[in-house]
Design a protein around this motif. Sequence first.
Motif, PDB file in Angstrom:
ATOM      1  N   THR A 240       0.872  -1.056   0.145  1.00 59.53           N
ATOM      2  CA  THR A 240       0.082   0.048  -0.155  1.00 59.53           C
ATOM      3  C   THR A 240       1.010   1.377   0.205  1.00 59.53           C
ATOM      4  O   THR A 240       2.198   1.213   0.649  1.00 59.53           O
ATOM      5  CB  THR A 240      -0.766   0.095   1.427  1.00 59.53           C
ATOM      6  OG1 THR A 240      -0.100   0.017   2.381  1.00 59.53           O
ATOM      7  CG2 THR A 240      -1.702  -1.095   1.343  1.00 59.53           C
TER       8      THR A 240
ATOM      9  N   GLY B 115       0.247   4.059   1.854  1.00 61.88           N
ATOM     10  CA  GLY B 115       0.201   4.685   2.992  1.00 61.88           C
ATOM     11  C   GLY B 115       0.214   3.630   4.021  1.00 61.88           C
ATOM     12  O   GLY B 115      -0.053   2.557   3.743  1.00 61.88           O
ATOM     13  N   ARG B 116       0.041   4.247   5.355  1.00 59.86           N
ATOM     14  CA  ARG B 116       0.186   3.132   6.330  1.00 59.86           C
ATOM     15  C   ARG B 116      -1.526   3.182   7.026  1.00 59.86           C
ATOM     16  O   ARG B 116      -1.465   2.599   8.082  1.00 59.86           O
ATOM     17  CB  ARG B 116       1.026   3.865   7.618  1.00 59.86           C
ATOM     18  CG  ARG B 116       1.550   2.801   8.527  1.00 59.86           C
ATOM     19  CD  ARG B 116       2.329   3.425   9.622  1.00 59.86           C
ATOM     20  NE  ARG B 116       2.856   2.390  10.591  1.00 59.86           N
ATOM     21  CZ  ARG B 116       3.505   2.626  11.431  1.00 59.86           C
ATOM     22  NH1 ARG B 116       3.776   3.944  11.763  1.00 59.86           N
ATOM     23  NH2 ARG B 116       3.991   1.567  12.390  1.00 59.86           N
ATOM     24  N   GLU B 117      -2.371   3.478   6.021  1.00 61.06           N
ATOM     25  CA  GLU B 117      -3.902   3.295   6.525  1.00 61.06           C
ATOM     26  C   GLU B 117      -4.222   2.067   6.805  1.00 61.06           C
ATOM     27  O   GLU B 117      -3.843   1.172   5.999  1.00 61.06           O
ATOM     28  CB  GLU B 117      -4.794   4.233   5.715  1.00 61.06           C
ATOM     29  CG  GLU B 117      -4.582   5.885   5.866  1.00 61.06           C
ATOM     30  CD  GLU B 117      -3.446   6.228   4.858  1.00 61.06           C
ATOM     31  OE1 GLU B 117      -2.800   5.245   4.206  1.00 61.06           O
ATOM     32  OE2 GLU B 117      -2.876   7.280   5.162  1.00 61.06           O
ATOM     33  N   THR B 118      -5.216   1.613   7.660  1.00 65.01           N
ATOM     34  CA  THR B 118      -5.515   0.145   7.778  1.00 65.01           C
ATOM     35  C   THR B 118      -7.007  -0.079   7.733  1.00 65.01           C
ATOM     36  O   THR B 118      -7.549  -0.808   7.997  1.00 65.01           O
ATOM     37  CB  THR B 118      -5.450  -0.140   9.581  1.00 65.01           C
ATOM     38  OG1 THR B 118      -6.183   0.834  10.033  1.00 65.01           O
ATOM     39  CG2 THR B 118      -4.053   0.021   9.791  1.00 65.01           C
ATOM     40  N   GLY B 119      -7.483   0.742   6.296  1.00 60.42           N
ATOM     41  CA  GLY B 119      -8.753   0.709   6.051  1.00 60.42           C
ATOM     42  C   GLY B 119      -8.969  -0.593   5.337  1.00 60.42           C
ATOM     43  O   GLY B 119      -9.986  -1.327   5.513  1.00 60.42           O
TER      44      GLY B 119
ATOM     45  N   GLN C 220      -9.630  -3.371   7.921  1.00 59.52           N
ATOM     46  CA  GLN C 220     -10.791  -3.346   8.305  1.00 59.52           C
ATOM     47  C   GLN C 220     -12.051  -4.201   7.505  1.00 59.52           C
ATOM     48  O   GLN C 220     -12.920  -4.723   8.065  1.00 59.52           O
ATOM     49  CB  GLN C 220     -11.392  -1.622   8.710  1.00 59.52           C
ATOM     50  CG  GLN C 220     -10.459  -1.457   9.768  1.00 59.52           C
ATOM     51  CD  GLN C 220     -10.901   0.232  10.001  1.00 59.52           C
ATOM     52  OE1 GLN C 220     -11.782   0.681   9.595  1.00 59.52           O
ATOM     53  NE2 GLN C 220     -10.006   0.797  10.850  1.00 59.52           N
TER      54      GLN C 220
ATOM     55  N   TYR D 157       1.453  -0.252  17.177  1.00 54.83           N
ATOM     56  CA  TYR D 157       0.803   0.977  16.140  1.00 54.83           C
ATOM     57  C   TYR D 157      -0.633   1.162  16.391  1.00 54.83           C
ATOM     58  O   TYR D 157      -1.412   0.292  16.532  1.00 54.83           O
ATOM     59  CB  TYR D 157       1.074   0.516  14.374  1.00 54.83           C
ATOM     60  CG  TYR D 157       0.537   1.365  13.591  1.00 54.83           C
ATOM     61  CD1 TYR D 157       0.711   2.701  13.867  1.00 54.83           C
ATOM     62  CD2 TYR D 157      -0.173   0.626  12.403  1.00 54.83           C
ATOM     63  CE1 TYR D 157       0.298   3.530  12.744  1.00 54.83           C
ATOM     64  CE2 TYR D 157      -0.711   1.707  11.781  1.00 54.83           C
ATOM     65  CZ  TYR D 157      -0.589   3.143  11.818  1.00 54.83           C
ATOM     66  OH  TYR D 157      -1.179   3.861  10.744  1.00 54.83           O
TER      67      TYR D 157
ATOM     68  N   GLY E 270      -3.088   2.566  14.415  1.00 56.63           N
ATOM     69  CA  GLY E 270      -3.843   2.094  13.431  1.00 56.63           C
ATOM     70  C   GLY E 270      -4.578   0.621  13.503  1.00 56.63           C
ATOM     71  O   GLY E 270      -5.695   0.588  13.135  1.00 56.63           O
ATOM     72  N   TYR E 271      -4.051  -0.125  14.325  1.00 55.28           N
ATOM     73  CA  TYR E 271      -4.571  -1.426  14.506  1.00 55.28           C
ATOM     74  C   TYR E 271      -5.642  -1.476  15.769  1.00 55.28           C
ATOM     75  O   TYR E 271      -6.629  -2.360  15.942  1.00 55.28           O
ATOM     76  CB  TYR E 271      -3.626  -2.449  15.139  1.00 55.28           C
ATOM     77  CG  TYR E 271      -2.355  -2.741  14.240  1.00 55.28           C
ATOM     78  CD1 TYR E 271      -3.008  -3.426  12.981  1.00 55.28           C
ATOM     79  CD2 TYR E 271      -1.342  -2.423  14.396  1.00 55.28           C
ATOM     80  CE1 TYR E 271      -1.955  -3.713  11.753  1.00 55.28           C
ATOM     81  CE2 TYR E 271      -0.303  -2.742  13.463  1.00 55.28           C
ATOM     82  CZ  TYR E 271      -0.502  -3.279  12.117  1.00 55.28           C
ATOM     83  OH  TYR E 271       0.207  -3.800  11.240  1.00 55.28           O
TER      84      TYR E 271
END
Length: 869
Positions: free
Chosen positions: A755, A757-761, A764, A779, A781-782
Motif C-alpha cells: 500500500t 500509505g500506512r492506513e488500515t482501511g 478493516q 501501532y 492504526g490496529y
Amino acid sequence: MVSQPPATPTRNGCTRKPNHSARLRANGCWQTPPGECVVSPPVESLKAAKWRNAVDVVAQASSPAGSGSVSLPGSTPGGTPGQLADRTSAVPPQVEPCLLETRLHAVERVPSEGRGKAAQFIPIRFVFFNKLTKDDKLLLAFDAFVLSTALGRAIVVGKIIHGDDRSRARESAADLQDRAPNEEAVPTTPALSRAQLQPKVTKVKTSALAGEVRKRLEKITALLSSPTPPDLVLNRHCAECEFQARCRKIALEKDDLSLLAGMSAKERQKLRSKGIFTVTQLSYTFRPRRRPKRMRDKREKYHHSLKALAIREKKIHIVGSPELKIEGTPVYLDVEGLPDRDFYYLIGLPIGNGESAVQHSLWADTIEDEGKIWRELLAILETIEKPVLIHYGSYETTFLRRMSEHNGLRDDSIAARVIRSTVNLLSFIFARIYFPTYSNRLKDTAGWFGFKWSESESSGTWAVCLRYQWEQYRSPAFRERIMNYNTEDCAVLDTLVTALISLLQQPAAYADVDSLDIPKTPATERGKELKRCFDNVLKSAHSDYEKRKISLRSTNTAEGTEADKPKSRKKALRRKLPARGGRRVRVPRKRTCQRHPDHPTLLKSARRESEHALLDVAFTNGGCKKVVVRYFGRRGYCPRCHSTYPPPGVKRILNQLFGSGFQTWAVYLRVTLRLSIRQIAKATEDLFGEEMTFQTILQFVRRSSEEHTATEELLLRGILCSSVIHIDETKMNILGFQQYVWVLTDGSHVVYRLTPGRETGFLQDLLNNYDGTVVTDFYGGYDGLPCRQQKCLAHLIRDLNDDLWKNPFDEEYERFVAAVRDLLVPIFEDVERFSLKVCHLRKHRPRVDRFYRIHIDDASPCQEVTAKY
C-alpha cells in the motif's frame, strides 16, 4: 489541597463569577419541593439526611497513603517541613495521608431503593461554559473522590450542569431561512430569553477517572513538598492567567525553551536530555542540508533550531522560493466569535488595499442574526470582481466551513468558488518564512513590521471578555472597542501582505533577510568584480575543464570536422530466430466465428498455417539451456463472412518474445532471490546471451501476479479460517517513494500486501466478519480493527530492551523492567515445558492481576519513559 468554585477564565479585570444558586432559581433545573433543599449542611449529617438537594457543601477527607506518594509539608510526624522524600531508594517510603478539602457546588441525594440499601449521593458541579473539557470532569471526579472518602461509600456517577442550550435558537433561525430564502430574514418570533435557555446536564462516570485523580494528587503533593519551585513552562493557558507578564519576564531572563510557542513538552524534554536548555543554545544546532531530489517537490518540515537562529541573529530566514500570488481583488477576512458556543458575531471585511479600502463590519446581536450576517457576507462577495479571501489562521477556515454546511451553500455559486480558493497567510508562512519572533501569532508577526494596536492588551481572549460584558450591560462602548479591534486586525492583514510581497520579490535588498537557497549579492561593485574573478578561477578547478572549455582551434581531419560527421542513430533491437530447429508445439484451431457465434456452422480448416516462435528455458537434471519453441496450427475459415482466424494459442503470444519458462525464471530471481531488475537483465545476458529490458521484466512480474490472484484468495480464505492471525507492516523505498508492505499469516499461510500509505482501511474490510484474535504491534492504526486483539510480546520486549539501553541510569525504569521480567519469565518457562495449556496458564492469573494493580493502576511514574508503558 482545596478545590474552589472556578471563575470564568478572563483577564484585565473582566472576571466573571457565576452565581450558581441564582442560576438554579432562574433556569429551574431542579424541581425540588419546598423544604427539601438545604444550604451548607455538615458532612457528618449526610448519611442521616432527609433532604433531596444540598448546595455549597464543604467536604474534608484524608487521602490514603499509597506507594510512591509524597506527604505534604509537616504532615509526617517529626519530619522537616518541605523535606522531599528520597526517590532513589529501592523501597518506597512510608507516607502519612494528607488532608483533602473541596467545596461541592451541590449534592443530590437519591433515596434508597429498599431496606438494607443505603442512599446514594451524586456530586454536581456548575460550569459556565457550554463545552466541557477534561479538567472539568477531573474536578468533578475529585469532588466525588473526597466525598466518597469522607462518607465511606462508593460514588461512581456525577453531574455537570453547564452552559445554555441554544440549539433551539439555531433551529428557529434555520427554519426562518428555509421559509424565505430569497427575502431578507425578518424574525417573526421573539428570541429565546435567558429563562427559556435551559442549561445542559451531562453525567460523568467518576469511577473511571479515580485512578487519574490519584496520580494527579500525588504529583501535586510532590510539588508542594519540594523545597524548590517547579520549572517555569509557558503554555497556551498563559493568556488566561493573571501572572502571564511575570512568568514571561522570568522566561525571557532565563531564555527558556518554552518561549518557542510551537515546541511541545516532549520536544523540550528531548532537547534537555541532550544538554540544550535555552533558545540561544538551540540556535547553534541548525545545519542547512541539501535536500534529495525526491524530496524537492515536498514541503520542508518546520525547524525549531532555525526559528531560534532567526531570534538570535534578529533576521528573517526564508526557506526555498515561496511566491505569494494574489490574482484578483484582495478581500481581508477577520472573524470574532465565542468558541464556547460556536457563535460568530462579527465579520470584518475590508475590500482593497491601503487608504482606499472599504471596511465592512457585520455585527450579530444574537444567534438568530448569525445567518443574517452570513448572507450579507455572500452578497458582498458577489458584487466584487474576482475576490480573493485572505485571512490568518484556521479560525476563519472553520468559520467558512461550518457556515457553508449550516446554510447549504451551493457548490456552483460564486461565493463557494471564492471560499474554496482562500489564502491562509499562516499556512503560507509556516516552515517557509522564519521571523525573529517567538511565535507565528498575528500580533508577533505584525509587530516585527512595526504595527501596533491602539490597546496593548487586545487579544482574542480580551475580545471574548468584552463580548460577555456587552451581553450583560449592552453598553455601546464595549461594542465599539470590539469593532475597532477587528478593524485593526484587518488592517494588519493588508500591511502583512504588502510586506510579504515586497520581501519575497527582492529578498537580497533587505539587510535583515537571509535566504537558504538564494545567496546574498555583494553590496558594492568591487565586491561583484572580486566574486566574478573567483568564480572563473573555481571553474578551471574542475576535472573536465579541458573538455568543456571553449576552444577557437578547429579540429579538421581527413574525413572533415567533427561537427560535419553524421550522428549515428541507435538501431532498434530486432531478434532473428533460426528458421529451423527447436521444439514444435501444435495448437488447436479456432472453432467459432466471432461475428456470428450463435450460428451452428463451425469454422473450416484453412490451408494456411499460423506460427510464432518464443525463446524459452528448458530445465534438465544437469542445468538449463535456451531453446526455441514454435507454436503452429491451422487457421480457421468462415464460409459465411469469408474471414480467417489464427489459432487462439498463437494469437495469445503474438506480441511476446519469451516463453513461460523464461518468465518464471525471471520472477524467481526477483521474488525469491531478491535480485534487482538490473542484475536480472545482466544475468540473462551473461548466461543466455539475450538482452532483456527493464520494462519486460516488470511485465513478467505483473503478469505472474495476475495469474496468482486465485492463489492469493485461497490463502486469504485459509488465514481467515484460523483462530489467530499475526499482522505486521514495514516501510520500504521503491523508486524514491515510500511504500508499506503488510504481512498476514496464521503460521501456515502467508499473504503480502503493498500500500502507498500506512492506513488500515483495507484490514478493516478484510477482517469485518473475523471472529478470531489478531496479534499486532503497538501501532495505533490496529486499534480500530473490528475483532479481538492481542499485542505482540516480541515487540514489547524489544521496546523494553531499546529503552533500557537508551536510559542506563533511570532506576525507576529499571525496577519496572525487572517487574515485567519476573512476570513473563515463569510464563515462558511453563509454555516451553507444558505448551499452551489452560490448566498450566491459569495459575499465573493472580500474579498478572497483582502486577497490574501495583505497577499500572496504583503507580505514578515520574519519568516519561516509564509512563509510556
